[in-house]
Design a protein around this motif. Structure first.
Motif, PDB file in Angstrom:
ATOM      1  N   LEU A 137       1.357  -5.081  20.949  1.00 34.87           N
ATOM      2  CA  LEU A 137       0.588  -5.466  19.763  1.00 34.87           C
ATOM      3  C   LEU A 137       1.407  -6.265  18.766  1.00 34.87           C
ATOM      4  O   LEU A 137       0.844  -6.894  17.872  1.00 34.87           O
ATOM      5  CB  LEU A 137       0.018  -4.212  19.080  1.00 34.87           C
ATOM      6  N   GLY A 138       2.728  -6.238  18.880  1.00 35.90           N
ATOM      7  CA  GLY A 138       3.584  -6.982  17.965  1.00 35.90           C
ATOM      8  C   GLY A 138       3.803  -6.310  16.627  1.00 35.90           C
ATOM      9  O   GLY A 138       4.352  -6.932  15.714  1.00 35.90           O
ATOM     10  N   THR A 190       9.777  -5.592  11.591  1.00 31.81           N
ATOM     11  CA  THR A 190      11.150  -6.083  11.463  1.00 31.81           C
ATOM     12  C   THR A 190      11.215  -7.340  10.608  1.00 31.81           C
ATOM     13  O   THR A 190      12.102  -7.488   9.750  1.00 31.81           O
ATOM     14  CB  THR A 190      11.739  -6.359  12.859  1.00 31.81           C
ATOM     15  N   ILE A 191      10.280  -8.255  10.810  1.00 28.26           N
ATOM     16  CA  ILE A 191      10.243  -9.481  10.009  1.00 28.26           C
ATOM     17  C   ILE A 191       9.977  -9.161   8.544  1.00 28.26           C
ATOM     18  O   ILE A 191      10.564  -9.758   7.632  1.00 28.26           O
ATOM     19  CB  ILE A 191       9.182 -10.449  10.566  1.00 28.26           C
ATOM     20  N   THR A 199      16.636 -11.811   3.478  1.00 27.26           N
ATOM     21  CA  THR A 199      17.186 -12.615   4.568  1.00 27.26           C
ATOM     22  C   THR A 199      16.269 -13.763   4.955  1.00 27.26           C
ATOM     23  O   THR A 199      16.731 -14.867   5.275  1.00 27.26           O
ATOM     24  CB  THR A 199      17.440 -11.722   5.798  1.00 27.26           C
ATOM     25  N   LEU A 200      14.974 -13.539   4.928  1.00 29.84           N
ATOM     26  CA  LEU A 200      13.981 -14.564   5.247  1.00 29.84           C
ATOM     27  C   LEU A 200      13.082 -14.799   4.054  1.00 29.84           C
ATOM     28  O   LEU A 200      12.817 -13.873   3.268  1.00 29.84           O
ATOM     29  CB  LEU A 200      13.134 -14.130   6.453  1.00 29.84           C
ATOM     30  N   GLY A 201      12.613 -16.043   3.940  1.00 28.79           N
ATOM     31  CA  GLY A 201      11.623 -16.369   2.933  1.00 28.79           C
ATOM     32  C   GLY A 201      10.226 -16.081   3.432  1.00 28.79           C
ATOM     33  O   GLY A 201       9.995 -15.813   4.619  1.00 28.79           O
ATOM     34  N   LEU A 208       6.003 -15.187  12.720  1.00 28.09           N
ATOM     35  CA  LEU A 208       4.865 -14.417  13.213  1.00 28.09           C
ATOM     36  C   LEU A 208       3.826 -15.311  13.885  1.00 28.09           C
ATOM     37  O   LEU A 208       3.138 -14.884  14.811  1.00 28.09           O
ATOM     38  CB  LEU A 208       4.229 -13.638  12.058  1.00 28.09           C
ATOM     39  N   GLN A 209       3.714 -16.550  13.436  1.00 28.06           N
ATOM     40  CA  GLN A 209       2.792 -17.488  14.083  1.00 28.06           C
ATOM     41  C   GLN A 209       3.299 -17.930  15.452  1.00 28.06           C
ATOM     42  O   GLN A 209       2.503 -18.176  16.368  1.00 28.06           O
ATOM     43  CB  GLN A 209       2.567 -18.705  13.184  1.00 28.06           C
TER      44      GLN A 209
END
Length: 397
Positions: A327-328, A334-335, A343-345, A353-354
């Motif tokens: 299902l992700g 985590t993202i 860490t990520l914008g 995710l896309q």
């Protein structure tokens, strides 16, 4: 020397020392476990099915279009998932699996044909420079191919004792366990067949010694009395006493005394026994068990990609994310944590995710929250208070 007197040798046979020792003891029954027989064991079937299915659910990714094309459509007789699961199941059962590469004159792979281990006989070249194979195809038009070079064959191996030429079946380590479990099953079935299934004991007091016919007759009359009363209260006189039987746990203990064989089977395949019995270590969290299962899958993935990289001359990886996180949700979590700690914008998290299909590509932009304007009280020069509707209005004289 005339040509017809020359002796042509296709290669040196690759034999295991255990085969020679087994010839001295042909009555030994623990030398080899047949894969068809092993699949009748529920524990082995469960492990092989889950591991092969999860490996087939992974995505083989190549950096070359030709290699990616044959990996996505390897055969014409079935779909890609069924082909790869069959290959991986044979790898888990026999320690090696085979597929013949049908190629055109340019050397481009057109289709692959799955081969059973009984159809393939490997040989070592006399100079030790490589392997050749004798293949017995099922198709009568093809028949037998001799001295097939190793470049025409996909040969995936697991553990090996001869430098990686051939693989060892994991079932060879389960011969004793399977024999013990078979004998235990026979013992359990025999105990169940010989067990007495009686609802209770009816004692006749002060009745003297009754014959077998009289005891059987009284038992039938008692059961008829119970049936006629429609399972109502049992009425007895002073000469009889009825005691219901309690269910003993002897048979249950007999069934559970060899549960260690399930753990042994799971240990051979490098997975937790929770995959078989659904329990495992109750103190371990789901995430810990999931991480251990991923490590188990990665061990088999390296054996698969190592052979494919060698034969297809490409950089091939096996992405197991779709198998362990269908299902992700774990990937999205985590993202989100990486975005939360800076860490990520936000745009980078959405892009990641896309890419995995968790979010649609044509997703509308996020709406900006509306700013609510609070009324502000202004103080005039004469000391009086004056109210305005917006905080960004100009001061009034």
């Amino acid at each position: 020397m005339p040509l017809f007197n020359q002796k042509v040798s296709s290669g040196l046979a690759i034999a295991d020392d255990t085969d020679i020792l087994h010839s001295l003891n042909p009555d030994s029954s623990d030398k080899y476990v047949d894969a068809r027989t092993a699949l009748k064991n529920s524990d082995i079937y469960s492990i092989v099915f889950q591991l092969s299915s999860d490996l087939a659910n992974g995505q083989l990714q190549a950096n070359m279009p030709r290699a990616q094309g044959i990996l996505n459509n390897p055969t014409q007789t079935s779909n890609a998932h069924a082909f790869w699961q069959s290959m991986y199941a044979q790898l888990l059962l026999g320690g090696e699996c085979f597929a013949y590469r049908w190629r055109n004159q340019n050397g481009t792979d057109m289709t692959w044909e799955y081969l059973r281990p009984s159809q393939v006989t490997p040989f070592l070249l006399e100079d030790g420079s490589g392997l050749i194979y004798n293949i017995n195809f099922d198709e009568p038009e093809v028949g037998v191919m001799e001295a097939v070079p190793q470049s025409d064959l996909i040969h995936i191996r697991l553990l090996s004792q001869n430098g990686g030429k051939t693989g060892i079946s994991p079932l060879s380590a389960l011969a004793n366990e399977l024999q013990i479990k078979d004998q235990s099953n026979k013992l359990t079935l025999g105990a169940l067949m010989r067990s007495i299934n009686a609802p209770g004991i009816l004692r006749v007091q002060h009745g003297g010694l009754l014959s077998e016919a009289e005891k059987a007759s009284r038992s039938r009359k008692f059961m008829k009395q119970t049936s006629d009363s429609k399972n109502g209260p049992i009425v007895l006189d002073d000469l009889e006493d009825y005691t219901p039987l309690e269910v003993k746990s002897n048979v249950a203990q007999l069934l559970n005394q060899v549960t260690w064989t399930s753990a042994q089977i799971a240990k051979v395949y490098g997975v937790s026994d929770s995959i078989i019995n659904g329990q495992g270590d109750q103190q371990s969290s789901i995430q810990m068990m999931g991480n251990a299962y991923v490590k188990s899958l990665s061990r088999y993935a390296k054996a698969i990609t190592g052979e494919l990289n060698n034969k297809l001359n490409a950089n091939i990886t096996l992405d197991l994310r779709s198998a362990i996180d269908p299902l992700g949700d774990e990937y999205a979590s985590t993202i989100a944590n990486l975005q939360k700690n800076g860490t990520l914008g936000a745009n980078q998290a959405s892009w990641l995710l896309q890419q995995v299909g968790y979010l649609p590509n044509e997703m509308p932009e996020k709406e900006q929250p509306k700013v609510q304007v609070q009324p502000v009280q202004m103080v005039s020069s004469d000391g009086g208070k004056q109210s305005t509707e917006g905080g960004d209005n100009d001061d009034q004289d």
